[in-house]
Design a protein around this motif. Structure first.
Motif, PDB file in Angstrom:
ATOM      1  N   GLU A  70       0.853  -1.185   0.000  1.00 19.87           N
ATOM      2  CA  GLU A  70       0.000   0.000   0.000  1.00 19.87           C
ATOM      3  C   GLU A  70       0.890   1.236   0.000  1.00 19.87           C
ATOM      4  OE1 GLU A  70      -2.162  -0.191   3.674  1.00 19.87           O
ATOM      5  OE2 GLU A  70      -0.449   0.461   4.878  1.00 19.87           O
ATOM      6  N   PRO A  71       0.359   2.380  -0.400  1.00 19.37           N
ATOM      7  CA  PRO A  71       1.156   3.610  -0.304  1.00 19.37           C
ATOM      8  C   PRO A  71       1.535   3.873   1.152  1.00 19.37           C
ATOM      9  CG  PRO A  71      -0.761   3.964  -1.688  1.00 19.37           C
ATOM     10  CD  PRO A  71      -0.942   2.618  -1.058  1.00 19.37           C
ATOM     11  N   LYS A  72       2.754   4.346   1.347  1.00 23.90           N
ATOM     12  CA  LYS A  72       3.226   4.589   2.707  1.00 23.90           C
ATOM     13  C   LYS A  72       2.436   5.727   3.359  1.00 23.90           C
ATOM     14  CE  LYS A  72       6.520   1.542   2.748  1.00 23.90           C
ATOM     15  NZ  LYS A  72       6.044   0.859   1.524  1.00 23.90           N
ATOM     16  N   PRO A  73       2.065   5.554   4.626  1.00 20.38           N
ATOM     17  CA  PRO A  73       1.396   6.648   5.330  1.00 20.38           C
ATOM     18  C   PRO A  73       2.395   7.753   5.668  1.00 20.38           C
ATOM     19  CG  PRO A  73       1.847   4.863   6.839  1.00 20.38           C
ATOM     20  CD  PRO A  73       2.256   4.366   5.473  1.00 20.38           C
ATOM     21  N   LEU A  74       1.866   8.913   5.981  1.00 24.83           N
ATOM     22  CA  LEU A  74       2.718  10.011   6.423  1.00 24.83           C
ATOM     23  C   LEU A  74       3.280   9.687   7.800  1.00 24.83           C
ATOM     24  CD1 LEU A  74       3.722  12.911   5.839  1.00 24.83           C
ATOM     25  CD2 LEU A  74       1.724  13.734   7.081  1.00 24.83           C
ATOM     26  N   TYR A  75       4.587   9.881   7.958  1.00 28.41           N
ATOM     27  CA  TYR A  75       5.278   9.611   9.230  1.00 28.41           C
ATOM     28  C   TYR A  75       5.828  10.935   9.760  1.00 28.41           C
ATOM     29  CZ  TYR A  75       6.908   5.648  12.091  1.00 28.41           C
ATOM     30  OH  TYR A  75       7.062   4.699  13.074  1.00 28.41           O
ATOM     31  N   SER A  76       5.477  11.275  10.980  1.00 29.21           N
ATOM     32  CA  SER A  76       5.954  12.509  11.605  1.00 29.21           C
ATOM     33  C   SER A  76       7.118  12.197  12.541  1.00 29.21           C
ATOM     34  CB  SER A  76       4.832  13.190  12.400  1.00 29.21           C
ATOM     35  OG  SER A  76       3.733  13.509  11.566  1.00 29.21           O
ATOM     36  N   VAL A  77       8.099  13.096  12.564  1.00 27.53           N
ATOM     37  CA  VAL A  77       9.265  12.964  13.444  1.00 27.53           C
ATOM     38  C   VAL A  77       9.381  14.247  14.256  1.00 27.53           C
ATOM     39  CG1 VAL A  77      11.752  12.598  13.594  1.00 27.53           C
ATOM     40  CG2 VAL A  77      10.442  11.497  11.762  1.00 27.53           C
ATOM     41  N   LEU A  78       9.483  14.112  15.568  1.00 25.94           N
ATOM     42  CA  LEU A  78       9.656  15.263  16.452  1.00 25.94           C
ATOM     43  C   LEU A  78      10.997  15.154  17.175  1.00 25.94           C
ATOM     44  CD1 LEU A  78       6.212  15.859  18.259  1.00 25.94           C
ATOM     45  CD2 LEU A  78       7.258  17.230  16.460  1.00 25.94           C
ATOM     46  N   VAL A  79      11.739  16.268  17.193  1.00 28.20           N
ATOM     47  CA  VAL A  79      12.988  16.345  17.945  1.00 28.20           C
ATOM     48  C   VAL A  79      13.026  17.697  18.649  1.00 28.20           C
ATOM     49  CG1 VAL A  79      15.483  16.106  17.896  1.00 28.20           C
ATOM     50  CG2 VAL A  79      14.113  15.008  16.119  1.00 28.20           C
ATOM     51  N   ALA A  80      13.139  17.684  19.967  1.00 29.37           N
ATOM     52  CA  ALA A  80      13.225  18.926  20.734  1.00 29.37           C
ATOM     53  C   ALA A  80      14.692  19.251  21.002  1.00 29.37           C
ATOM     54  CB  ALA A  80      12.454  18.797  22.045  1.00 29.37           C
ATOM     55  N   LEU A  81      15.105  20.463  20.621  1.00 31.95           N
ATOM     56  CA  LEU A  81      16.491  20.905  20.816  1.00 31.95           C
ATOM     57  C   LEU A  81      16.512  22.165  21.679  1.00 31.95           C
ATOM     58  CD1 LEU A  81      18.049  20.602  17.227  1.00 31.95           C
ATOM     59  CD2 LEU A  81      17.925  18.868  19.005  1.00 31.95           C
TER      60      LEU A  81
ATOM     61  N   ARG B  86      18.963  10.165   6.720  1.00 33.45           N
ATOM     62  CA  ARG B  86      19.202   8.809   6.255  1.00 33.45           C
ATOM     63  C   ARG B  86      18.035   7.865   6.532  1.00 33.45           C
ATOM     64  NH1 ARG B  86      22.991   5.564   7.746  1.00 33.45           N
ATOM     65  NH2 ARG B  86      23.530   4.911   5.641  1.00 33.45           N
ATOM     66  N   LEU B  87      16.990   8.347   7.176  1.00 30.18           N
ATOM     67  CA  LEU B  87      15.846   7.488   7.446  1.00 30.18           C
ATOM     68  C   LEU B  87      15.270   6.954   6.141  1.00 30.18           C
ATOM     69  CD1 LEU B  87      14.069   9.522  10.269  1.00 30.18           C
ATOM     70  CD2 LEU B  87      15.301   7.366  10.521  1.00 30.18           C
ATOM     71  N   ASP B  88      15.104   5.652   6.074  1.00 31.04           N
ATOM     72  CA  ASP B  88      14.656   4.981   4.853  1.00 31.04           C
ATOM     73  C   ASP B  88      13.131   5.033   4.779  1.00 31.04           C
ATOM     74  OD1 ASP B  88      14.484   3.467   2.561  1.00 31.04           O
ATOM     75  OD2 ASP B  88      14.744   1.547   3.601  1.00 31.04           O
ATOM     76  N   TRP B  89      12.639   6.148   4.261  1.00 29.17           N
ATOM     77  CA  TRP B  89      11.200   6.367   4.136  1.00 29.17           C
ATOM     78  C   TRP B  89      10.997   7.386   3.016  1.00 29.17           C
ATOM     79  CZ3 TRP B  89       7.637   3.491   6.463  1.00 29.17           C
ATOM     80  CH2 TRP B  89       6.299   3.902   6.433  1.00 29.17           C
ATOM     81  N   PRO B  90       9.970   7.224   2.190  1.00 25.45           N
ATOM     82  CA  PRO B  90       9.763   8.209   1.113  1.00 25.45           C
ATOM     83  C   PRO B  90       9.680   9.624   1.685  1.00 25.45           C
ATOM     84  CG  PRO B  90       8.299   6.329   0.833  1.00 25.45           C
ATOM     85  CD  PRO B  90       8.942   6.163   2.176  1.00 25.45           C
ATOM     86  N   VAL B  91      10.516  10.496   1.203  1.00 21.27           N
ATOM     87  CA  VAL B  91      10.588  11.839   1.777  1.00 21.27           C
ATOM     88  C   VAL B  91       9.289  12.604   1.558  1.00 21.27           C
ATOM     89  CG1 VAL B  91      11.896  13.999   1.776  1.00 21.27           C
ATOM     90  CG2 VAL B  91      13.064  11.832   1.467  1.00 21.27           C
ATOM     91  N   SER B  92       8.556  12.266   0.512  1.00 20.43           N
ATOM     92  CA  SER B  92       7.269  12.917   0.297  1.00 20.43           C
ATOM     93  C   SER B  92       6.231  12.486   1.318  1.00 20.43           C
ATOM     94  CB  SER B  92       6.756  12.608  -1.113  1.00 20.43           C
ATOM     95  OG  SER B  92       6.631  11.210  -1.305  1.00 20.43           O
ATOM     96  N   ARG B  93       6.534  11.456   2.100  1.00 21.60           N
ATOM     97  CA  ARG B  93       5.624  10.994   3.150  1.00 21.60           C
ATOM     98  C   ARG B  93       6.281  11.114   4.522  1.00 21.60           C
ATOM     99  NH1 ARG B  93       1.385  11.921   2.128  1.00 21.60           N
ATOM    100  NH2 ARG B  93       0.267  10.239   3.190  1.00 21.60           N
ATOM    101  N   LEU B  94       7.159  12.090   4.644  1.00 22.82           N
ATOM    102  CA  LEU B  94       7.907  12.275   5.886  1.00 22.82           C
ATOM    103  C   LEU B  94       7.906  13.752   6.255  1.00 22.82           C
ATOM    104  CD1 LEU B  94       9.756  10.756   7.959  1.00 22.82           C
ATOM    105  CD2 LEU B  94      11.680  11.369   6.487  1.00 22.82           C
ATOM    106  N   GLU B  95       7.579  14.061   7.504  1.00 20.51           N
ATOM    107  CA  GLU B  95       7.683  15.428   8.014  1.00 20.51           C
ATOM    108  C   GLU B  95       8.493  15.386   9.306  1.00 20.51           C
ATOM    109  OE1 GLU B  95       3.781  17.009   8.760  1.00 20.51           O
ATOM    110  OE2 GLU B  95       3.476  15.757  10.539  1.00 20.51           O
ATOM    111  N   ILE B  96       9.590  16.122   9.309  1.00 20.46           N
ATOM    112  CA  ILE B  96      10.498  16.142  10.458  1.00 20.46           C
ATOM    113  C   ILE B  96      10.488  17.547  11.037  1.00 20.46           C
ATOM    114  CG2 ILE B  96      12.844  15.742  11.270  1.00 20.46           C
ATOM    115  CD1 ILE B  96      13.281  13.922   8.874  1.00 20.46           C
ATOM    116  N   LYS B  97      10.031  17.672  12.257  1.00 22.59           N
ATOM    117  CA  LYS B  97       9.904  18.981  12.896  1.00 22.59           C
ATOM    118  C   LYS B  97      10.952  19.096  14.004  1.00 22.59           C
ATOM    119  CE  LYS B  97       5.076  19.364  11.646  1.00 22.59           C
ATOM    120  NZ  LYS B  97       5.350  20.266  10.517  1.00 22.59           N
ATOM    121  N   ILE B  98      11.863  20.041  13.813  1.00 19.08           N
ATOM    122  CA  ILE B  98      12.894  20.329  14.799  1.00 19.08           C
ATOM    123  C   ILE B  98      12.360  21.435  15.701  1.00 19.08           C
ATOM    124  CG2 ILE B  98      15.296  20.914  15.166  1.00 19.08           C
ATOM    125  CD1 ILE B  98      14.868  18.355  13.546  1.00 19.08           C
ATOM    126  N   VAL B  99      12.115  21.109  16.953  1.00 19.35           N
ATOM    127  CA  VAL B  99      11.446  22.022  17.880  1.00 19.35           C
ATOM    128  C   VAL B  99      12.511  22.739  18.706  1.00 19.35           C
ATOM    129  CG1 VAL B  99       9.649  22.227  19.633  1.00 19.35           C
ATOM    130  CG2 VAL B  99       9.568  20.337  17.979  1.00 19.35           C
TER     131      VAL B  99
END
Length: 676
Positions: free
Chosen positions: A288-299, A315-328
C-alpha cells in the motif's frame, strides 16, 4: 474537490467547468521525495550502521513523445515528469510533491511557474490575514483553496494548484473573472506557516497547562495531593513513634518489609533473565502507499550537535514525500536555530518549530506545542544526540500493521555508542543494554506496563492524542506516558533496530541527569497512586503488581543496594564470628544476601544476554557496578530534596563537547576534518 471514491492525491479529471467552492479541502501535496543522503558520520560512536540496501527503482515504460503541459510549464524533461508521476502513484502523493522531494525544483519556483501559467500573482499570506473556514489545528487535510480576511474585512483567495490540473483551473479563472481578481498562488509551506502562526497562542497555552488543565489528577503540576500528604505524614509519625517505643521490633519488621519488596522486584528481573530471547521476525510491509510519518525532535542549546542530527535523520529509509520532520527549538535560542536552518537547507522534509519563551522550560512542553502541527498516522520522537538505524521507521510501520489492534507504541532499543571511552559511560552502556534489550522486551511480550525511554518512541499518533500527549510538568514524561497508555488499555511493545546514543562521560553531568530521572520517577509514582483503587481497576491485578514492583523496585533499589551490601556484609561477619543465634536472624541474613548478591548477579546476567560480540569489552566494567549504585543512591537523595524545592526544574544534559571526558581527544570531533 475530490470526487467520491477517488483516491487521495490523484489529480481529479473534470469534464466541464463548474464552480469552485471555498470550503473544499483535499489532502496535502506533502513536500519531499526520494532524497539521497550523504554517508553517516561516525559522530564519535564506536560503531555505525551499515548502508541501507538499495531499493529497486520503479521503471516507467517510455511512451512516444507527446505534449505534456506540466513539463512545458515547469521547464522539465518529460522523463523527469514521468518518473515523478510514478513515484506519486506509488507513494499516494501528487506530481508537485515528488518533484520537490527529488530536488528537481523547490516549492517557491514551482508556485511561481504555475502562477505565470495562470496569469496570477504569487503572494505569501500576510501576518495580519486570518484564515477562515478551516481549523488552524487540523493538519490532516491541507486545503487547496485558502480564504483569508484582514482587519478591513477584505478577503483574498490563495490557491495551491497542482501541475496536472492547470488547464482546468485556467478555464475556470477565465469563466470567473471576479474570482480571478481575488486569487493568488502560494505554497503549502506558506499555508502551514500561516496556520501555525494563527494557532500559536492557543497551542502555547495548551502546552503550558497540558494535563493540568484537562486531567489535573494525572498531572505532576502538584507534587502531592492533600490526601497523599496526610497519609505520608501519618505513616512517618507512626513509624517514629514505633521506633521510639519498640525500636528493635520496629526495625526488624521494617527490615523484613523492605527486604521482601526488594526481593520481589528482583524476581521480576529474574523472570526476564529466564525468559527466552526473542528473535525479531522479518515482517513484510503491506502493499500500500506509505502513510505520512511525523518525526519530532526537541532541541535546546544544541548547536554543537544539530548538524549531525540532521544528517542522521536524513538517512531514514522512508519516502521523503511521506515524511515530516519537525525540529522544535526555543525561540530565544538563536544559535541552535541558525545551525538548524543551515543544515536543513534544500531538505524539504524538515521544518523548524519555534517555541515562545515561557515556563515550564521542559522538553514535554515543547513537544506538546509542536504536536498539533503534525499530521502523520505515525509519529516518532528522537533526541538531539540520536543516530537512529535508517530502517527503524519501516520496521515500526510493519509491526503496527501486523500487531494487535490495541498496539499504541513501539520502543526502539537505545544503544550507547561511547561505552568504551571511560568507566562511567561503560557502566551506563551495560545499564541500557539490560533495560532496553532484555527487560523492556520481556515486559512488552507479556503485555505488562512499560516505562518508555525518552527517545525512539514510535506512536500511533491518534492514540498519543487520545491520552493527552505528554505531561509538561513531569521531568520524566516518558515513564509517565507509558503508564497512561497502559491505563487506557493500549499495548506497548519493542522493535529490534536500535538508536545510537552517547552516555555522559563526566560525573557532574551524569549526576544532574540521574537526579532528574529519579525525581521524575517519584513524580510519576505519586501521580498514578493518587487513586490506587482506580489504578487497580484500570490495569488489573497483574499489571498493577508489575507497576508497583517496577517503580518501588527502581526507587527503593537506588538507595537500598548500598544498604543491603553493608547490612549483608555486617551480618555475614557476625554469623561467622558468633553464629546465627536465632531463626529470624538467619532468615534476614539470607534475605539480605539474596538482595545484595542477587541484585548484582541479575544485572550481570541481563547485561551479558543483551551485549553483542562487538560490545564484549564492556564486561570489564562489571566490578565497578557497586560504586555506580552508590552514586545512584546519592542522586536519589538529591532528587528527593528537589521534589519539594524545585519539582519542575529541568537539569539539561549537554550532548556536545561539554559532556566528553576528554574534549580535545580527536575521537570526539564532531566537525569535518581535512588532514593535510
Amino acid at each position: 474537490m475530490r470526487g467520491p471514491g477517488e483516491p487521495v492525491g490523484r489529480a481529479p479529471v473534470f469534464h466541464q467547468v463548474e464552480p469552485m467552492r471555498d470550503d473544499v479541502s483535499d489532502h496535502p501535496a506533502m513536500s519531499g521525495g526520494p532524497y539521497v543522503p550523504p554517508p553517516l558520520p561516525c559522530n564519535g560512536a564506536s560503531g555505525s550502521f551499515p548502508p541501507v540496501p538499495t531499493r529497486s527503482v520503479l521503471h516507467v515504460a517510455r511512451r512516444p513523445a507527446r505534449h505534456d503541459e506540466a513539463a512545458a510549464v515547469l521547464g522539465l524533461e518529460p522523463s523527469v515528469i514521468a518518473e515523478a508521476r510514478a513515484e506519486a502513484a506509488r507513494n499516494g502523493t501528487d506530481l508537485a510533491a515528488e518533484l520537490v522531494a527529488a530536488g528537481h525544483c523547490d516549492a517557491e519556483t514551482l508556485a511561481a511557474r504555475m502562477a505565470t501559467r495562470l496569469a496570477l500573482p504569487v503572494e505569501a499570506i500576510a501576518a495580519g490575514d486570518r484564515i477562515i473556514g478551516f481549523a488552524a489545528n487540523d493538519r490532516t487535510a491541507l486545503p487547496r483553496l485558502v480564504k483569508t480576511c484582514d482587519a478591513r474585512l477584505d478577503t483574498k483567495l490563495f490557491l495551491l494548484p497542482r501541475p496536472d490540473g492547470l488547464a482546468r483551473l485556467r478555464a475556470f479563472l477565465a469563466a470567473r473573472p471576479d474570482f480571478a481578481r481575488r486569487a493568488r498562488v502560494t505554497t503549502d509551506g506558506d499555508v502551514k506557516r500561516a496556520l501555525a502562526q494563527q494557532s500559536e497562542r492557543q497551542r502555547l497555552h495548551a502546552a503550558t497547562e497540558s494535563l493540568a488543565a484537562t486531567h489535573p489528577r494525572q498531572s505532576a503540576r502538584n507534587v502531592l495531593e492533600p490526601a497523599q500528604a496526610m497519609v505520608l505524614t501519618l505513616l512517618a509519625c507512626g513509624l517514629l513513634a514505633a521506633v521510639a517505643h519498640v525500636p528493635s521490633s520496629t526495625l526488624f519488621f521494617l527490615h523484613l518489609i523492605v527486604g521482601t519488596l526488594f526481593a520481589a522486584a528482583l524476581c521480576l528481573r529474574l523472570a526476564a533473565v529466564l525468559g527466552r530471547v526473542q528473535v525479531t521476525p522479518q515482517l513484510t510491509e503491506p502493499d500500500e502507499p506509505k502513510p505520512l510519518y511525523s518525526v519530532l525532535v526537541a532541541l535546546h542549546r544544541e548547536r554543537g550537535v544539530a548538524d549531525r542530527l540532521i544528517d542522521a535523520l536524513s538517512r531514514l529509509d522512508w519516502p521523503v514525500s511521506r515524511l515530516e520532520i519537525k525540529i522544535v527549538c526555543e525561540a530565544d535560542d538563536p544559535d541552535t536555530i541558525s545551525v538548524v536552518e543551515q543544515a536543513i537547507d534544500r531538505r524539504p522534509q524538515f521544518e523548524i518549530v519555534k517555541v515562545p519563551a515561557s515556563e515550564p522550560r521542559t522538553k514535554p512542553k515543547a513537544l506538546n506545542f509542536a504536536l498539533p502541527l503534525t499530521a502523520g498516522e505515525f509519529l516518532v520522537l528522537y533526541d538531539a544526540e540520536d543516530v537512529p538505524h535508517p530502517g527503524q521507521l519501516r520496521e515500526a510501520y510493519a509491526r503496527f500493521r501486523s500487531g494487535p489492534g490495541e498496539l499504541a507504541c513501539l520502543q526502539a532499543p537505545l544503544v550507547v555508542g561511547n561505552g568504551g571511552n571511560n568507566w562511567l559511560a561503560g557502566v551506563f552502556a551495560l545499564e541500557y543494554a539490560a533495560l532496553f534489550r532484555r527487560l523492556l522486551p520481556w515486559l512488552g511480550r507479556h503485555g505488562l506496563p512499560m516505562p518508555l525511554g525518552g527517545t525512539s518512541n514510535h506512536f500511533v499518533r491518534a492514540r498519543l492524542l487520545d491520552v493527552g500527549g505528554w505531561d509538561s510538568h513531569n521531568v520524566t514524561e516518558d515513564a509517565d506516558l507509558g503508564m497512561r497508555l497502559c491505563r487506557k488499555g493500549y499495548r506497548i511493545e519493542t522493535i529490534g533496530l536500535p538508536t545510537l546514543e552517547h552516555a555522559p562521560e563526566k560525573l557532574d553531568i551524569w549526576f544532574r541527569q540521574r537526579t532528574r530521572w529519579m525525581k521524575g520517577w517519584m513524580q510519576t509514582y505519586l501521580v498514578h497512586m493518587r487513586q490506587p483503587v482506580l489504578l487497580l481497576r484500570e490495569l488489573g491485578a497483574r499489571r498493577f503488581l508489575t507497576f508497583q514492583l517496577l517503580f518501588i523496585g527502581m526507587l527503593a533499589s537506588s538507595v537500598a543496594h548500598p544498604l543491603f551490601l553493608a547490612v549483608a556484609g555486617a551480618g555475614l561477619v557476625r554469623a561467622v564470628a558468633q553464629g546465627t543465634d536465632s531463626v529470624s536472624f538467619g532468615a534476614l541474613l539470607a534475605l539480605d544476601l539474596f538482595n545484595a548478591v542477587g541484585g548484582y548477579a541479575l544485572f550481570v546476567a541481563l547485561s551479558k544476554q543483551a551485549l553483542d560480540k562487538e560490545e564484549g569489552k564492556l564486561v570489564r566494567y562489571f566490578p565497578l557496578v557497586p560504586i555506580y549504585w552508590v552514586m545512584i543512591a546519592a542522586a536519589t537523595v538529591r532528587a528527593l530534596a528537589q521534589l519539594f524545592t524545585a519539582p519542575h526544574r529541568w537539569e539539561k544534559t549537554p550532548h556536545d563537547m561539554a559532556s566528553r571526558a576528554i574534549p580535545h581527544d580527536a575521537r570526539y570531533r564532531l566537525d569535518p576534518r581535512v588532514d593535510a
